[in-house]
Design a protein around this motif. Structure first.
Motif, PDB file in Angstrom:
ATOM      1  N   THR A 195      26.172  42.506 -39.370  1.00 31.15           N
ATOM      2  CA  THR A 195      25.345  43.344 -38.489  1.00 31.15           C
ATOM      3  C   THR A 195      26.275  44.336 -37.778  1.00 31.15           C
ATOM      4  N   ASN A 196      25.695  45.094 -36.875  1.00 29.85           N
ATOM      5  CA  ASN A 196      26.500  46.090 -36.142  1.00 29.85           C
ATOM      6  C   ASN A 196      27.100  45.528 -34.868  1.00 29.85           C
ATOM      7  N   VAL A 220      38.080  45.544 -34.735  1.00 30.23           N
ATOM      8  CA  VAL A 220      36.637  45.606 -35.001  1.00 30.23           C
ATOM      9  C   VAL A 220      36.397  45.888 -36.483  1.00 30.23           C
ATOM     10  N   GLN A 221      37.191  46.832 -37.024  1.00 33.19           N
ATOM     11  CA  GLN A 221      37.043  47.177 -38.440  1.00 33.19           C
ATOM     12  C   GLN A 221      37.346  45.965 -39.322  1.00 33.19           C
ATOM     13  N   LEU A 222      38.364  45.196 -38.952  1.00 33.24           N
ATOM     14  CA  LEU A 222      38.697  43.998 -39.733  1.00 33.24           C
ATOM     15  C   LEU A 222      37.567  42.962 -39.659  1.00 33.24           C
ATOM     16  N   TYR A 223      36.963  42.834 -38.494  1.00 33.62           N
ATOM     17  CA  TYR A 223      35.805  41.933 -38.392  1.00 33.62           C
ATOM     18  C   TYR A 223      34.722  42.386 -39.355  1.00 33.62           C
ATOM     19  N   ASN A 224      34.428  43.683 -39.323  1.00 37.08           N
ATOM     20  CA  ASN A 224      33.366  44.201 -40.191  1.00 37.08           C
ATOM     21  C   ASN A 224      33.702  43.972 -41.667  1.00 37.08           C
ATOM     22  N   ARG A 229      29.960  38.628 -42.871  1.00 41.72           N
ATOM     23  CA  ARG A 229      29.632  38.737 -44.292  1.00 41.72           C
ATOM     24  C   ARG A 229      28.204  38.354 -44.661  1.00 41.72           C
ATOM     25  N   MET A 230      27.635  37.372 -44.014  1.00 46.76           N
ATOM     26  CA  MET A 230      26.310  36.906 -44.457  1.00 46.76           C
ATOM     27  C   MET A 230      25.235  37.969 -44.181  1.00 46.76           C
ATOM     28  N   PRO A 231      24.388  38.288 -45.172  1.00 46.87           N
ATOM     29  CA  PRO A 231      23.320  39.257 -44.890  1.00 46.87           C
ATOM     30  C   PRO A 231      22.392  38.716 -43.791  1.00 46.87           C
ATOM     31  N   ALA A 248      17.339  20.517 -33.911  1.00 48.56           N
ATOM     32  CA  ALA A 248      17.876  20.814 -32.575  1.00 48.56           C
ATOM     33  C   ALA A 248      19.079  21.755 -32.647  1.00 48.56           C
ATOM     34  N   ARG A 249      19.792  21.698 -33.781  1.00 47.50           N
ATOM     35  CA  ARG A 249      21.040  22.487 -33.864  1.00 47.50           C
ATOM     36  C   ARG A 249      21.204  22.959 -35.296  1.00 47.50           C
ATOM     37  N   VAL A 250      21.546  24.215 -35.464  1.00 43.58           N
ATOM     38  CA  VAL A 250      21.786  24.699 -36.819  1.00 43.58           C
ATOM     39  C   VAL A 250      23.046  25.555 -36.866  1.00 43.58           C
ATOM     40  N   LEU A 251      23.884  25.242 -37.843  1.00 40.75           N
ATOM     41  CA  LEU A 251      25.092  26.023 -38.103  1.00 40.75           C
ATOM     42  C   LEU A 251      24.753  26.966 -39.245  1.00 40.75           C
ATOM     43  N   VAL A 252      24.955  28.257 -39.028  1.00 41.90           N
ATOM     44  CA  VAL A 252      24.554  29.250 -40.040  1.00 41.90           C
ATOM     45  C   VAL A 252      25.801  29.758 -40.753  1.00 41.90           C
ATOM     46  N   GLY A 253      25.947  29.348 -41.996  1.00 42.09           N
ATOM     47  CA  GLY A 253      27.072  29.834 -42.802  1.00 42.09           C
ATOM     48  C   GLY A 253      28.171  28.803 -42.954  1.00 42.09           C
TER      49      GLY A 253
END
Ligand SMILES: NC(=O)c1ccc[n+]([C@@H]2O[C@H](COP(=O)([O-])OP(=O)(O)OC[C@H]3O[C@@H](n4cnc5c(N)ncnc54)[C@H](O)[C@@H]3O)[C@@H](O)[C@H]2O)c1
Length: 286
Positions: A195-196, A220-224, A229-231, A248-253
């Motif tokens: 995302t942005n 910031v550019q390196l983060y991007n 990465r995940m859409p 109750a808890r979710v880890l995304v990725g």
């Protein structure tokens, strides 16, 4: 179970990224009413157009809102509740990033990041909670981060709020369980999502009159390029799946899952380990 079909849902920060995709996913899963808001009116209008392409009949309430503005949020919550008559699900999504060391970050940065990321969540939850309870089948979803369990250099304001969001959300869940109230809670820890958010962090700094160095811009550019990465559509599906299953808890990725494991195994040692990882990812810049 907190199915989405037939529910009225509220999404903050819906003008971009994960929030926009959450809104679209809720439409696809049959929400009967949707209240979307954002401080960015152009982004919000674009989300509104995308929703209209998916479903011409859905009732959508689209309003500009700064989640840090408690008075405005209060008026907003009342307006949404009276427009739909009921509110079932709240997605506390709006958030901003910041990238300065503790030594370099101004108090203005801490004030704004805490106001948006932490008080935005507290405001939304407290103001909508009576409506969620009254619905008889409510759900609060709060977006923390992998920075809700792992601290990072140059992200102290962000980490402070995301750890705080975790504490607030877990306390809320314990109380709702204790008092047998009909509201489920899902705490979300995303890893890197494309995302942005990092780029927007530069704009937020500029708005506060904070100058970002060339080295901070490169980070910031390196983060991007390397970490986010995940859409966002994939992240939104994982989040809404978790809501529909009352998790109750979710880890995304995979990154969030791996880091969760590392922090459990090395609750202090992860801090030096992270510096080594940063060097591999070239995030430690001169
Ligand atoms: N992208 C990631 O890698 C990532 C990882 C972990 C957590 N998160 C969290 O996910 C959430 C969504 O972020 P995103 O990645 O989609 O970023 P994004 O910048 O694409 O979207 C954030 C949205 O929030 C809005 N916003 C900012 N300040 C606001 C305010 N004061 N009031 C209302 N709206 C405001 C922005 O205008 C934007 O539309 C944030 O809470 C973020 O901290 C993101």
């Amino acid at each position: 179970m907190s199915g989405v079909a037939g529910k009225v849902c509220v999404v903050t920060g819906a003008g971009s990224g994960i929030g926009r995709e959450l809104a679209l996913e809720l439409v696809r899963r049959g929400a009967c009413g949707l209240a979307i808001s954002d401080i960015d009116e152009a982004g919000l209008a674009q989300t509104g157009r995308l929703i209209a392409e998916l479903s011409a009949d859905l009732i959508v309430d689209e309003q500009p809102l700064d989640v840090a503005d408690r008075a405005a949020f209060s008026v907003y919550a009342d307006a949404v509740a009276s427009r739909f008559g009921v509110v079932h699900q709240l997605y506390n999504n709006a958030g901003i990033a910041s990238g300065k060391t503790v030594r370099d970050a101004s108090f203005a940065i801490y004030d704004r990041v805490v106001a948006v990321n932490l008080f935005g969540v507290i405001n939304g939850t407290k103001l909508f909670l009576p409506h969620l309870i009254a619905s008889g089948d409510g759900h609060v979803t709060t977006i923390s981060s992998l920075n809700g369990f792992m601290a990072q250099d140059e992200l102290s304001a962000y980490c402070t709020t995301k750890f705080g969001v975790r504490g607030f959300t877990e306390s809320l869940r314990i109380e709702l369980l204790r008092d047998r109230l009909p509201v489920q809670v899902t705490l979300v820890h995303p890893g890197g999502v494309s995302t942005n958010i990092a780029t927007n962090g530069l704009a937020h700094a500029a708005a506060l009159g904070v100058e970002m160095t060339e080295r901070e811009r490169r980070r910031v550019q390196l983060y991007n390029d390397r970490l986010l990465r995940m859409p966002p559509g994939v992240a939104a599906r994982i989040i809404v799946d978790a809501v529909e299953h009352d998790r109750a808890r979710v880890l995304v990725g995979r990154d969030a899952k791996l880091i969760d494991l590392i922090v459990r195994l090395m609750p202090v040692g992860y801090q030096r380990f992270q510096l080594a990882l940063n060097r591999v990812a070239r995030l430690t810049l001169r």
